[in-house]
Write a protein that holds these residues in place. Sequence first.
Motif, PDB file in Angstrom:
ATOM      1  N   ARG A 219      22.726  -2.347  34.361  1.00 30.65           N
ATOM      2  CA  ARG A 219      23.836  -2.008  32.847  1.00 30.65           C
ATOM      3  C   ARG A 219      23.258  -1.943  31.700  1.00 30.65           C
ATOM      4  O   ARG A 219      23.006  -3.401  31.431  1.00 30.65           O
ATOM      5  CB  ARG A 219      25.263  -2.757  34.181  1.00 30.65           C
ATOM      6  CG  ARG A 219      26.727  -2.455  33.037  1.00 30.65           C
ATOM      7  CD  ARG A 219      27.655  -3.953  32.803  1.00 30.65           C
ATOM      8  NE  ARG A 219      28.513  -3.317  32.756  1.00 30.65           N
ATOM      9  CZ  ARG A 219      29.683  -4.396  32.873  1.00 30.65           C
ATOM     10  NH1 ARG A 219      29.224  -5.307  33.985  1.00 30.65           N
ATOM     11  NH2 ARG A 219      30.575  -4.455  32.391  1.00 30.65           N
ATOM     12  N   GLY A 220      24.221  -1.307  30.910  1.00 24.60           N
ATOM     13  CA  GLY A 220      23.782  -1.517  29.589  1.00 24.60           C
ATOM     14  C   GLY A 220      21.879  -1.127  29.068  1.00 24.60           C
ATOM     15  O   GLY A 220      22.204  -0.997  27.781  1.00 24.60           O
ATOM     16  N   PHE A 221      21.734   0.102  29.958  1.00 20.63           N
ATOM     17  CA  PHE A 221      20.664   0.468  29.338  1.00 20.63           C
ATOM     18  C   PHE A 221      20.875   1.569  29.774  1.00 20.63           C
ATOM     19  O   PHE A 221      21.617   2.707  30.636  1.00 20.63           O
ATOM     20  CB  PHE A 221      19.228  -0.129  30.249  1.00 20.63           C
ATOM     21  CG  PHE A 221      19.126  -1.631  29.598  1.00 20.63           C
ATOM     22  CD1 PHE A 221      17.861  -1.588  29.080  1.00 20.63           C
ATOM     23  CD2 PHE A 221      19.740  -3.040  30.304  1.00 20.63           C
ATOM     24  CE1 PHE A 221      17.670  -3.143  28.641  1.00 20.63           C
ATOM     25  CE2 PHE A 221      19.087  -4.166  30.159  1.00 20.63           C
ATOM     26  CZ  PHE A 221      17.891  -3.958  29.036  1.00 20.63           C
ATOM     27  N   THR A 222      19.869   2.592  29.009  1.00 15.52           N
ATOM     28  CA  THR A 222      19.838   4.115  29.160  1.00 15.52           C
ATOM     29  C   THR A 222      18.502   4.454  28.707  1.00 15.52           C
ATOM     30  O   THR A 222      17.271   3.989  27.867  1.00 15.52           O
ATOM     31  CB  THR A 222      20.596   4.737  27.642  1.00 15.52           C
ATOM     32  OG1 THR A 222      22.246   4.641  27.765  1.00 15.52           O
ATOM     33  CG2 THR A 222      20.267   5.970  27.823  1.00 15.52           C
ATOM     34  N   ALA A 223      17.829   5.249  29.290  1.00 16.13           N
ATOM     35  CA  ALA A 223      16.456   6.037  29.351  1.00 16.13           C
ATOM     36  C   ALA A 223      15.789   6.625  28.881  1.00 16.13           C
ATOM     37  O   ALA A 223      17.179   8.397  29.320  1.00 16.13           O
ATOM     38  CB  ALA A 223      16.087   5.656  30.770  1.00 16.13           C
ATOM     39  N   LEU A 224      15.519   7.354  27.855  1.00 22.58           N
ATOM     40  CA  LEU A 224      14.903   8.534  27.020  1.00 22.58           C
ATOM     41  C   LEU A 224      14.394   9.333  28.269  1.00 22.58           C
ATOM     42  O   LEU A 224      13.522   8.715  28.871  1.00 22.58           O
ATOM     43  CB  LEU A 224      14.749   8.238  25.851  1.00 22.58           C
ATOM     44  CG  LEU A 224      15.320   6.989  24.744  1.00 22.58           C
ATOM     45  CD1 LEU A 224      14.275   6.966  23.755  1.00 22.58           C
ATOM     46  CD2 LEU A 224      16.232   7.917  24.564  1.00 22.58           C
ATOM     47  N   GLU A 225      14.207  10.672  27.832  1.00 24.93           N
ATOM     48  CA  GLU A 225      13.124  11.175  28.399  1.00 24.93           C
ATOM     49  C   GLU A 225      11.735  10.814  28.454  1.00 24.93           C
ATOM     50  O   GLU A 225      10.986  10.302  26.539  1.00 24.93           O
ATOM     51  CB  GLU A 225      13.113  12.683  27.488  1.00 24.93           C
ATOM     52  CG  GLU A 225      12.546  13.720  28.352  1.00 24.93           C
ATOM     53  CD  GLU A 225      12.791  13.427  29.918  1.00 24.93           C
ATOM     54  OE1 GLU A 225      12.276  14.579  30.910  1.00 24.93           O
ATOM     55  OE2 GLU A 225      13.963  13.906  30.375  1.00 24.93           O
ATOM     56  N   PRO A 226      11.362  10.679  29.026  1.00 29.35           N
ATOM     57  CA  PRO A 226       9.431   9.087  29.598  1.00 29.35           C
ATOM     58  C   PRO A 226       8.411  10.777  28.344  1.00 29.35           C
ATOM     59  O   PRO A 226       8.581  11.975  28.308  1.00 29.35           O
ATOM     60  CB  PRO A 226       9.316   9.796  30.567  1.00 29.35           C
ATOM     61  CG  PRO A 226      10.824   9.653  31.747  1.00 29.35           C
ATOM     62  CD  PRO A 226      11.412  10.461  31.343  1.00 29.35           C
ATOM     63  N   VAL A 227       7.590   9.914  28.137  1.00 30.46           N
ATOM     64  CA  VAL A 227       6.634  11.102  27.202  1.00 30.46           C
ATOM     65  C   VAL A 227       5.471  10.408  27.749  1.00 30.46           C
ATOM     66  O   VAL A 227       4.793   9.830  28.785  1.00 30.46           O
ATOM     67  CB  VAL A 227       6.417  10.709  26.341  1.00 30.46           C
ATOM     68  CG1 VAL A 227       7.716  11.254  25.349  1.00 30.46           C
ATOM     69  CG2 VAL A 227       6.741   9.080  25.706  1.00 30.46           C
ATOM     70  N   ARG A 228       4.195  11.177  27.915  1.00 27.64           N
ATOM     71  CA  ARG A 228       3.506  11.395  28.698  1.00 27.64           C
ATOM     72  C   ARG A 228       2.245  10.731  28.126  1.00 27.64           C
ATOM     73  O   ARG A 228       1.465  10.020  28.417  1.00 27.64           O
ATOM     74  CB  ARG A 228       2.418  12.397  29.906  1.00 27.64           C
ATOM     75  CG  ARG A 228       3.002  12.906  30.712  1.00 27.64           C
ATOM     76  CD  ARG A 228       3.336  14.208  31.438  1.00 27.64           C
ATOM     77  NE  ARG A 228       1.989  14.109  32.260  1.00 27.64           N
ATOM     78  CZ  ARG A 228       0.682  14.474  31.313  1.00 27.64           C
ATOM     79  NH1 ARG A 228       0.065  15.192  30.276  1.00 27.64           N
ATOM     80  NH2 ARG A 228      -0.228  14.355  32.475  1.00 27.64           N
ATOM     81  N   THR A 229       1.909  10.956  26.881  1.00 32.05           N
ATOM     82  CA  THR A 229       0.475  10.709  26.248  1.00 32.05           C
ATOM     83  C   THR A 229       1.060   9.578  24.613  1.00 32.05           C
ATOM     84  O   THR A 229       2.448   9.475  24.112  1.00 32.05           O
ATOM     85  CB  THR A 229       0.032  11.741  25.041  1.00 32.05           C
ATOM     86  OG1 THR A 229       1.124  12.271  24.162  1.00 32.05           O
ATOM     87  CG2 THR A 229       0.047  13.301  26.397  1.00 32.05           C
ATOM     88  N   ALA A 230       0.167   9.133  23.797  1.00 26.67           N
ATOM     89  CA  ALA A 230      -0.232   8.205  22.959  1.00 26.67           C
ATOM     90  C   ALA A 230       0.618   9.466  22.077  1.00 26.67           C
ATOM     91  O   ALA A 230       1.236   7.983  21.467  1.00 26.67           O
ATOM     92  CB  ALA A 230      -0.724   7.572  22.441  1.00 26.67           C
TER      93      ALA A 230
ATOM     94  N   GLU B 184       2.602  12.126  22.255  1.00 25.76           N
ATOM     95  CA  GLU B 184       4.119  11.808  22.228  1.00 25.76           C
ATOM     96  C   GLU B 184       5.082  10.632  21.875  1.00 25.76           C
ATOM     97  O   GLU B 184       5.725  10.973  21.810  1.00 25.76           O
ATOM     98  CB  GLU B 184       4.099  12.647  23.591  1.00 25.76           C
ATOM     99  CG  GLU B 184       3.696  13.957  24.062  1.00 25.76           C
ATOM    100  CD  GLU B 184       3.582  14.303  25.657  1.00 25.76           C
ATOM    101  OE1 GLU B 184       3.833  13.289  26.204  1.00 25.76           O
ATOM    102  OE2 GLU B 184       3.491  15.742  25.268  1.00 25.76           O
ATOM    103  N   ALA B 185       4.210   9.787  22.550  1.00 25.97           N
ATOM    104  CA  ALA B 185       5.015   8.805  22.410  1.00 25.97           C
ATOM    105  C   ALA B 185       5.637   8.065  20.885  1.00 25.97           C
ATOM    106  O   ALA B 185       6.517   7.949  20.135  1.00 25.97           O
ATOM    107  CB  ALA B 185       4.255   6.873  23.239  1.00 25.97           C
ATOM    108  N   LEU B 186       4.264   8.526  20.195  1.00 24.10           N
ATOM    109  CA  LEU B 186       5.184   8.403  18.639  1.00 24.10           C
ATOM    110  C   LEU B 186       5.930   9.032  17.915  1.00 24.10           C
ATOM    111  O   LEU B 186       6.427   8.604  16.922  1.00 24.10           O
ATOM    112  CB  LEU B 186       3.336   8.475  18.006  1.00 24.10           C
ATOM    113  CG  LEU B 186       2.524   6.976  18.199  1.00 24.10           C
ATOM    114  CD1 LEU B 186       1.398   7.286  17.313  1.00 24.10           C
ATOM    115  CD2 LEU B 186       2.762   5.330  17.846  1.00 24.10           C
ATOM    116  N   CYS B 187       5.656   9.954  18.647  1.00 22.93           N
ATOM    117  CA  CYS B 187       7.146  11.085  17.988  1.00 22.93           C
ATOM    118  C   CYS B 187       8.014  10.409  18.570  1.00 22.93           C
ATOM    119  O   CYS B 187       9.598  10.675  17.764  1.00 22.93           O
ATOM    120  CB  CYS B 187       6.621  12.467  18.351  1.00 22.93           C
ATOM    121  SG  CYS B 187       5.557  13.207  17.370  1.00 22.93           S
ATOM    122  N   ALA B 188       8.174  10.795  19.657  1.00 18.99           N
ATOM    123  CA  ALA B 188       9.613   9.846  20.475  1.00 18.99           C
ATOM    124  C   ALA B 188       9.742   8.472  18.972  1.00 18.99           C
ATOM    125  O   ALA B 188      11.000   8.632  19.211  1.00 18.99           O
ATOM    126  CB  ALA B 188       9.464   9.582  22.039  1.00 18.99           C
TER     127      ALA B 188
END
Length: 219
Positions: free
Chosen positions: A27-38, A40-44
């Motif tokens: 409760r109280g959390f939302t998961a964003l679309e997971p990413v696979r690489t470093a 992609e992570a920095l862009c996200a």
Amino acid sequence: MSDIRVLIIDDDFRVAGVHRDIVTGVRGFTALEPVRTAAEALCAVRADTPDLILADVYLPDGDGIEVVRSCGVDAFVLSAATDARTVRRAFRAGALAYLVKPFDARTLADRLDRYARYRNLLSDAAPLTQDQIDRAATAMRGAPDQASVSRSATERTILGALADGEASASEVAERSGISRATAQRHLTALASRGLVEISLRYGTTGRPEHRFRLADAAG
């Protein structure tokens, strides 16, 4: 209050999906679309502005701990790596928690609940008192209790089973006369305390198998 937005960084889409489902179930959390690489992570992080990231260490194009260091976002590190150097590096990079894979859903859910309390205690715009800061730190780390200091009978049995040599969770369960789920849960807890080490064995098909062995300091 809006939900806490969580970005999962893991190159194994199945593991990322499991972690996403755990986050969504708290409760109280939302998961964003997971990413696979470093990358992609920095862009996200720039595009989606998560409040918390859950980062694996080993990524196809880099190091998840360096992502934690560079992105300036609250983070947990989730990894099968149990060597002290990696754990210290994660905390130096700013990780608020380090969870050893594999772990059960309750372990991550508990850390997320602690994180929510931590954020709430540090949400006041007014200057914080030392007591408020201490309470926030305790909420995130969890107060020590007697159960975490002394080894349970089940843990002693599992450590005794590993004295016969490296084993999978299923093999430990068979040696100890307990269920695989119970063995897995206690092995993960023992690994997080540095008493058990985890390695991967790659077979010809399927996912790699986690193998457990006594750490040098365990006895």
